[in-house]
Design an enzyme around this catalytic site. Structure first.
Site, PDB file in Angstrom:
ATOM      1  CB  SER A 110      -0.954   0.004   1.197  1.00 59.09           C
ATOM      2  OG  SER A 110      -0.250   0.145   2.406  1.00 59.09           O
ATOM      3  NE  ARG A 129       0.463   8.359   1.054  1.00 57.29           N
ATOM      4  CZ  ARG A 129      -0.574   8.952   1.641  1.00 57.29           C
ATOM      5  NH1 ARG A 129      -1.665   8.271   1.869  1.00 57.29           N
ATOM      6  NH2 ARG A 129      -0.525  10.215   1.980  1.00 57.29           N
ATOM      7  CG  ASN A 138       0.336  10.638  -4.276  1.00 50.21           C
ATOM      8  OD1 ASN A 138      -0.673  11.248  -4.589  1.00 50.21           O
ATOM      9  ND2 ASN A 138       0.406   9.914  -3.179  1.00 50.21           N
TER      10      ASN A 138
END
Length: 106
Positions: free
Chosen positions: A36, A40, A44
């Site tokens: 995770s 993430r 981004n």
């Protein structure tokens, strides 16, 4: 002492009847944390690069009138640097929290 780590997956005071459900959930959540964090960070970074590519294409297509998009690109570059710093901070903080949980166990 080495087996004390496994109490992370089954906290003390938990009813034994919950063990078949709780242990797999805790093991999965423990191994999914790095994934995770990686997803993430990747999402981004990719969003910022994609946005820069789109606005760069607009600036090229506008030719001599592309002054405004170029100025916007400069502003977006600053914004992307700010987001990168923030993501690095969040990544470092979450990593420290996860390591603290693994070392100190409850």
């Amino acid at each position: 002492m080495a087996l004390h780590f496994f109490t992370l997956f089954f906290p003390s005071g938990t009813p034994i009847a919950l063990a078949p459900v709780l242990i797999p959930i805790e093991v999965i959540s423990y191994f999914v944390r790095p994934v995770s964090l990686s997803v993430r960070l990747f999402a981004n970074m990719m969003a910022g690069h994609t946005m820069m590519k789109v606005f760069g294409g607009f600036a090229v297509l506008m030719g001599i009138l592309g002054v405004a998009p170029v100025l916007l690109l400069v502003a977006l570059t600053g914004f992307e640097i700010l987001v990168a710093v923030l993501q690095a901070y969040v990544f470092a903080m979450l990593t420290c929290m996860y390591l603290n949980d693994a070392i100190h166990l409850h």
